[in-house]
Design a protein around this motif. Structure first.
Motif, mmCIF file in Angstrom:
data_model
loop_
_atom_site.group_PDB
_atom_site.id
_atom_site.type_symbol
_atom_site.label_atom_id
_atom_site.label_comp_id
_atom_site.label_asym_id
_atom_site.label_seq_id
_atom_site.Cartn_x
_atom_site.Cartn_y
_atom_site.Cartn_z
ATOM 1 N N THR A 144 -33.502 -40.068 16.808
ATOM 2 C CA THR A 144 -32.427 -39.127 17.143
ATOM 3 C C THR A 144 -31.071 -39.667 16.719
ATOM 4 N N HIS A 145 -30.848 -40.961 16.968
ATOM 5 C CA HIS A 145 -29.585 -41.589 16.573
ATOM 6 C C HIS A 145 -29.402 -41.537 15.061
ATOM 7 N N ALA A 146 -30.482 -41.824 14.331
ATOM 8 C CA ALA A 146 -30.404 -41.797 12.873
ATOM 9 C C ALA A 146 -30.109 -40.387 12.368
ATOM 10 N N ALA A 147 -30.731 -39.378 12.997
ATOM 11 C CA ALA A 147 -30.496 -37.993 12.583
ATOM 12 C C ALA A 147 -29.039 -37.600 12.810
ATOM 13 N N HIS A 148 -28.485 -37.994 13.974
ATOM 14 C CA HIS A 148 -27.088 -37.683 14.263
ATOM 15 C C HIS A 148 -26.157 -38.405 13.295
ATOM 16 N N ARG A 149 -26.527 -39.628 12.919
ATOM 17 C CA ARG A 149 -25.695 -40.386 11.990
ATOM 18 C C ARG A 149 -25.659 -39.721 10.627
ATOM 19 N N TRP A 150 -26.809 -39.273 10.147
ATOM 20 C CA TRP A 150 -26.856 -38.614 8.846
ATOM 21 C C TRP A 150 -26.137 -37.274 8.883
ATOM 22 N N GLN A 151 -26.197 -36.583 10.021
ATOM 23 C CA GLN A 151 -25.453 -35.328 10.159
ATOM 24 C C GLN A 151 -23.949 -35.589 10.083
ATOM 25 N N ALA A 152 -23.500 -36.629 10.803
ATOM 26 C CA ALA A 152 -22.079 -36.979 10.762
ATOM 27 C C ALA A 152 -21.668 -37.403 9.364
ATOM 28 N N LEU A 153 -22.536 -38.142 8.674
ATOM 29 C CA LEU A 153 -22.218 -38.576 7.315
ATOM 30 C C LEU A 153 -22.085 -37.377 6.382
ATOM 31 N N ALA A 154 -22.985 -36.393 6.525
ATOM 32 C CA ALA A 154 -22.919 -35.201 5.680
ATOM 33 C C ALA A 154 -21.630 -34.428 5.925
ATOM 34 N N VAL A 155 -21.230 -34.301 7.197
ATOM 35 C CA VAL A 155 -19.987 -33.602 7.520
ATOM 36 C C VAL A 155 -18.791 -34.362 6.974
ATOM 37 N N LEU A 156 -18.836 -35.701 7.056
ATOM 38 C CA LEU A 156 -17.736 -36.522 6.540
ATOM 39 C C LEU A 156 -17.592 -36.356 5.035
ATOM 40 N N VAL A 157 -18.695 -36.373 4.307
ATOM 41 C CA VAL A 157 -18.652 -36.197 2.855
ATOM 42 C C VAL A 157 -18.122 -34.811 2.508
ATOM 43 N N MET A 158 -18.575 -33.794 3.252
ATOM 44 C CA MET A 158 -18.079 -32.436 3.014
ATOM 45 C C MET A 158 -16.566 -32.370 3.224
ATOM 46 N N GLY A 159 -16.089 -32.988 4.320
ATOM 47 C CA GLY A 159 -14.659 -32.986 4.585
ATOM 48 C C GLY A 159 -13.872 -33.701 3.502
ATOM 49 N N ALA A 160 -14.404 -34.837 3.020
ATOM 50 C CA ALA A 160 -13.726 -35.584 1.966
ATOM 51 C C ALA A 160 -13.671 -34.782 0.670
ATOM 52 N N CYS A 161 -14.741 -34.055 0.367
ATOM 53 C CA CYS A 161 -14.755 -33.221 -0.835
ATOM 54 C C CYS A 161 -13.720 -32.102 -0.739
ATOM 55 N N ILE A 162 -13.595 -31.517 0.446
ATOM 56 C CA ILE A 162 -12.605 -30.453 0.630
ATOM 57 C C ILE A 162 -11.192 -31.009 0.473
ATOM 58 N N ILE A 163 -10.944 -32.199 1.040
ATOM 59 C CA ILE A 163 -9.630 -32.817 0.937
ATOM 60 C C ILE A 163 -9.299 -33.150 -0.516
ATOM 61 N N GLY A 164 -10.336 -33.309 -1.345
ATOM 62 C CA GLY A 164 -10.101 -33.548 -2.759
ATOM 63 C C GLY A 164 -9.328 -32.420 -3.435
ATOM 64 N N LEU A 165 -9.269 -31.251 -2.786
ATOM 65 C CA LEU A 165 -8.504 -30.125 -3.315
ATOM 66 C C LEU A 165 -7.000 -30.286 -3.106
#
Length: 296
Positions: A8-29
């Motif tokens: 469960t911890h690993a799943a939450h970590r990967w979810q947070a990582l995916a959201v972080l990458v998405m946010g960083a990509c958006i900020i790239g604009l």
């Protein structure tokens, strides 16, 4: 039971990582929209926060309300973010594009050092290697970019270097604030704290405070939406990931910005920039792998 908790911890970590990458990509604009805005550099940052505030207020209200005074971490995050925007935008005005890109990318180094010293988040040796690789890769992407003759390179370099410092402090303030507040609430109060500082700085610098074209207004509106979705995603993820790891992952921003510059403005990407992008992404992946919890 222990295996289930770990999964469960690993799943939450990967979810947070995916959201972080998405946010960083958006900020790239951000750099693209700032270029399209016809207000002053700092004034553009002001309008970014102004357009973001109503959406953040609505999100915070739905998530639990805005009752109660803001935390000191939310207010500090707003101050540090305003300083980050102001120093970075003016650093671009005075130094070369390459230097203004490389120096702010020292943020992971500053964040790792602060987290190690003050938050007792001691990094593994492999993580330090990953930080170095990501920073070097981001620097390679800036080498060879042309930006005209610098107006005042020492001043511009100093402003760009301080950008890394302010963004690192913003990261740390958001991380501490997320321990007791939701992402939308802390972002809302940070925006209210930072916007007046940017407006005052723009007025003192004699900037064009108000966009004069429809395209300029749309660019500022786009920055506001980007702030909510991009920085909001980063703030949410930072409540679930180690601070040093998050600071390295957001280095995907220059990769996204370079790709958009190529697609929208036909900015050349040479072999060195391509290699730098690969090294940066490799460092990001290595940092994520190195920061995983050690097995008991």
């Amino acid at each position: 039971m222990a295996d289930a908790v770990a999964d469960t911890h690993a799943a939450h970590r990967w979810q947070a990582l995916a959201v972080l990458v998405m946010g960083a990509c958006i900020i790239g604009l951000a750099a693209i929209l700032v270029r399209l805005s016809d207000a002053g550099p700092v004034a553009t940052g002001f309008w970014r926060l102004v357009f973001a505030t109503p959406l953040l207020a609505l999100m915070a209200q739905r998530a639990g309300g805005l009752r109660g005074a803001p935390s000191k971490w939310a207010l500090l995050a707003g101050v540090f973010f305003a300083l980050d925007l102001g120093f970075w935008h003016y650093g671009i005005q005075y130094t070369s594009v390459a230097n203004a890109t490389v120096l702010p990318n020292l943020t992971p180094v500053v964040v790792t050092a602060f987290a190690w010293i003050f938050l007792r988040q001691r990094p593994r040796a492999l993580f330090l290697v990953a930080v170095a690789a990501a920073v070097v890769g981001a620097s390679m992407m800036a080498i060879g970019k042309t930006g005209g003759t610098p107006r005042n390179q020492p001043l511009g370099d100093a402003l760009s270097l301080f950008t890394a410092f302010w963004y690192a402090l913003y990261f740390l303030a958001i991380t501490e604030g997320r321990k007791g507040e939701g992402a939308s609430r802390i972002m809302f109060w940070a925006g209210l704290a930072g916007a007046p500082l940017l407006l005052a700085a723009g007025a003192v610098m004699g900037e064009q405070l108000v966009p004069v074209t429809t395209a300029g207004w749309l660019a500022c509106l786009g920055l506001g939406l980007m702030h909510v979705t991009g920085q909001g995603s980063i703030a949410w993820a930072m409540g679930r990931l180690p601070t040093p790891t998050a600071s390295v992952v957001v280095l995907v921003q220059p990769v996204v910005a370079a790709a958009l510059g190529y697609l929208l403005f036909a900015e050349h990407i040479g072999p060195l920039q391509g290699l730098g992008a690969a090294v940066t992404l490799g460092g990001v992946v290595l940092a994520q792998w190195a920061s995983r919890a050690r097995p008991a």
